[in-house]
Design a protein around this motif. Structure first.
Motif, PDB file in Angstrom:
ATOM      1  N   HIS A   1    -112.158  10.787 -18.034  1.00 10.34           N
ATOM      2  CA  HIS A   1    -113.368  11.177 -18.762  1.00 10.34           C
ATOM      3  C   HIS A   1    -114.580  10.436 -18.186  1.00 10.34           C
ATOM      4  O   HIS A   1    -115.637  11.030 -17.954  1.00 10.34           O
ATOM      5  CB  HIS A   1    -113.180  10.849 -20.242  1.00 10.34           C
ATOM      6  CG  HIS A   1    -114.362  11.166 -21.093  1.00 10.34           C
ATOM      7  ND1 HIS A   1    -114.719  12.459 -21.402  1.00 10.34           N
ATOM      8  CD2 HIS A   1    -115.278  10.363 -21.680  1.00 10.34           C
ATOM      9  CE1 HIS A   1    -115.810  12.428 -22.160  1.00 10.34           C
ATOM     10  NE2 HIS A   1    -116.171  11.182 -22.337  1.00 10.34           N
ATOM     11  N   THR A   2    -114.439   9.142 -17.991  1.00  6.33           N
ATOM     12  CA  THR A   2    -115.473   8.340 -17.347  1.00  6.33           C
ATOM     13  C   THR A   2    -114.814   7.070 -16.835  1.00  6.33           C
ATOM     14  O   THR A   2    -113.712   6.727 -17.263  1.00  6.33           O
ATOM     15  CB  THR A   2    -116.636   8.029 -18.301  1.00  6.33           C
ATOM     16  OG1 THR A   2    -117.699   7.422 -17.558  1.00  6.33           O
ATOM     17  CG2 THR A   2    -116.215   7.104 -19.428  1.00  6.33           C
TER      18      THR A   2
ATOM     19  N   SER B   1    -115.538   3.000 -14.583  1.00 12.07           N
ATOM     20  CA  SER B   1    -116.360   2.118 -13.776  1.00 12.07           C
ATOM     21  C   SER B   1    -115.437   1.273 -12.917  1.00 12.07           C
ATOM     22  O   SER B   1    -114.268   1.078 -13.251  1.00 12.07           O
ATOM     23  CB  SER B   1    -117.269   1.244 -14.642  1.00 12.07           C
ATOM     24  OG  SER B   1    -116.501   0.324 -15.363  1.00 12.07           O
TER      25      SER B   1
ATOM     26  N   ALA C   1    -111.154   2.821 -16.976  1.00 10.96           N
ATOM     27  CA  ALA C   1    -111.455   4.227 -17.238  1.00 10.96           C
ATOM     28  C   ALA C   1    -111.197   4.578 -18.694  1.00 10.96           C
ATOM     29  O   ALA C   1    -110.405   3.928 -19.378  1.00 10.96           O
ATOM     30  CB  ALA C   1    -110.605   5.128 -16.346  1.00 10.96           C
TER      31      ALA C   1
ATOM     32  N   ARG D   1    -108.594   9.845 -26.668  1.00  9.66           N
ATOM     33  CA  ARG D   1    -108.925   9.102 -25.455  1.00  9.66           C
ATOM     34  C   ARG D   1    -108.347   7.698 -25.494  1.00  9.66           C
ATOM     35  O   ARG D   1    -108.201   7.120 -26.568  1.00  9.66           O
ATOM     36  CB  ARG D   1    -110.447   9.008 -25.290  1.00  9.66           C
ATOM     37  CG  ARG D   1    -111.097  10.350 -25.077  1.00  9.66           C
ATOM     38  CD  ARG D   1    -112.607  10.255 -25.088  1.00  9.66           C
ATOM     39  NE  ARG D   1    -113.194  11.591 -24.957  1.00  9.66           N
ATOM     40  CZ  ARG D   1    -114.462  11.868 -25.224  1.00  9.66           C
ATOM     41  NH1 ARG D   1    -115.287  10.901 -25.609  1.00  9.66           N
ATOM     42  NH2 ARG D   1    -114.910  13.102 -25.082  1.00  9.66           N
TER      43      ARG D   1
ATOM     44  N   THR E   1    -108.751   3.828 -23.405  1.00  9.77           N
ATOM     45  CA  THR E   1    -109.360   2.982 -22.390  1.00  9.77           C
ATOM     46  C   THR E   1    -108.222   2.332 -21.618  1.00  9.77           C
ATOM     47  O   THR E   1    -107.298   1.779 -22.218  1.00  9.77           O
ATOM     48  CB  THR E   1    -110.255   1.919 -23.043  1.00  9.77           C
ATOM     49  OG1 THR E   1    -111.259   2.582 -23.805  1.00  9.77           O
ATOM     50  CG2 THR E   1    -110.916   1.048 -21.992  1.00  9.77           C
TER      51      THR E   1
ATOM     52  N   ARG F   1    -112.327   9.946  -9.526  1.00 11.96           N
ATOM     53  CA  ARG F   1    -113.391  10.901  -9.857  1.00 11.96           C
ATOM     54  C   ARG F   1    -113.289  11.309 -11.316  1.00 11.96           C
ATOM     55  O   ARG F   1    -112.190  11.412 -11.863  1.00 11.96           O
ATOM     56  CB  ARG F   1    -113.248  12.180  -9.013  1.00 11.96           C
ATOM     57  CG  ARG F   1    -113.396  11.981  -7.513  1.00 11.96           C
ATOM     58  CD  ARG F   1    -114.850  11.758  -7.117  1.00 11.96           C
ATOM     59  NE  ARG F   1    -115.001  11.551  -5.670  1.00 11.96           N
ATOM     60  CZ  ARG F   1    -114.958  10.352  -5.074  1.00 11.96           C
ATOM     61  NH1 ARG F   1    -114.757   9.256  -5.789  1.00 11.96           N
ATOM     62  NH2 ARG F   1    -115.126  10.248  -3.766  1.00 11.96           N
ATOM     63  N   ILE F   2    -114.432  11.602 -11.921  1.00  7.49           N
ATOM     64  CA  ILE F   2    -114.434  12.166 -13.269  1.00  7.49           C
ATOM     65  C   ILE F   2    -113.759  13.534 -13.220  1.00  7.49           C
ATOM     66  O   ILE F   2    -114.015  14.324 -12.302  1.00  7.49           O
ATOM     67  CB  ILE F   2    -115.871  12.246 -13.803  1.00  7.49           C
ATOM     68  CG1 ILE F   2    -116.375  10.821 -14.126  1.00  7.49           C
ATOM     69  CG2 ILE F   2    -115.958  13.136 -15.048  1.00  7.49           C
ATOM     70  CD1 ILE F   2    -117.839  10.731 -14.476  1.00  7.49           C
TER      71      ILE F   2
END
Ligand SMILES: [Zn+2]
Length: 142
Positions: free
Chosen positions: A69-70, A72, A89, A100, A102, A114-115
């Motif tokens: 999803h996102t 760093s 992520a 979701r 983490t 990649r997203i």
């Protein structure tokens, strides 16, 4: 992954409410509480369904698939843990919009993440006193 390769981690405190989540990896299963009345997955674990407020919850395994999803890339050693650079992520599970976790993306060069990338769960085993904890991490799906 051999025990020698496992990085130091700050581990979750296991209790009766979250044990299914942190120990499901022993059977290779990513497990969530699920409302048996309306099918809502409940995470983090609570005693009531957030949708219907019902208490008819049971533990169920999901597919273990997800998409990024996102994320760093952490390049700084902020605390003892995995060797940087590593990827922190948020992944979303296909079973429910908004479900979701983490996590870390592993077995993949950080620059290749990649997203929207499809990933699958892989468990990292840690012994913590009497508890054995299986942290759900994610790697690229084939
Ligand atoms: Zn419900």
């Amino acid at each position: 992954m051999s025990d020698d390769d496992v990085p130091f981690r700050i581990l979750p405190r296991i209790n009766d409410r979250n044990r299914h989540f942190w120990t499901g990896g022993a059977e290779g299963e990513l497990r969530f509480l699920r409302c048996q009345d309306d099918g809502t997955y409940v995470h983090p674990p609570t005693s009531r369904c957030p949708k219907c407020q019902g208490k008819n919850l049971a533990v169920e395994a999901v597919s273990g698939r997800a998409t990024v999803h996102t994320f760093s890339i952490n390049v700084q050693q902020w605390m003892p843990g995995p060797e940087p650079p590593y990827v922190v992520a948020i992944v979303e599970l296909p079973e429910q919009e908004g479900l979701r976790l983490t996590t870390n993306i592993v077995n993949c060069a950080p620059d290749d993440v990649r997203i929207g990338m499809p990933v699958q769960v892989v468990f990292e085993r840690h012994e913590d006193g009497d508890d054995v904890v299986y942290l759900p991490l994610f790697e690229p799906a084939p």
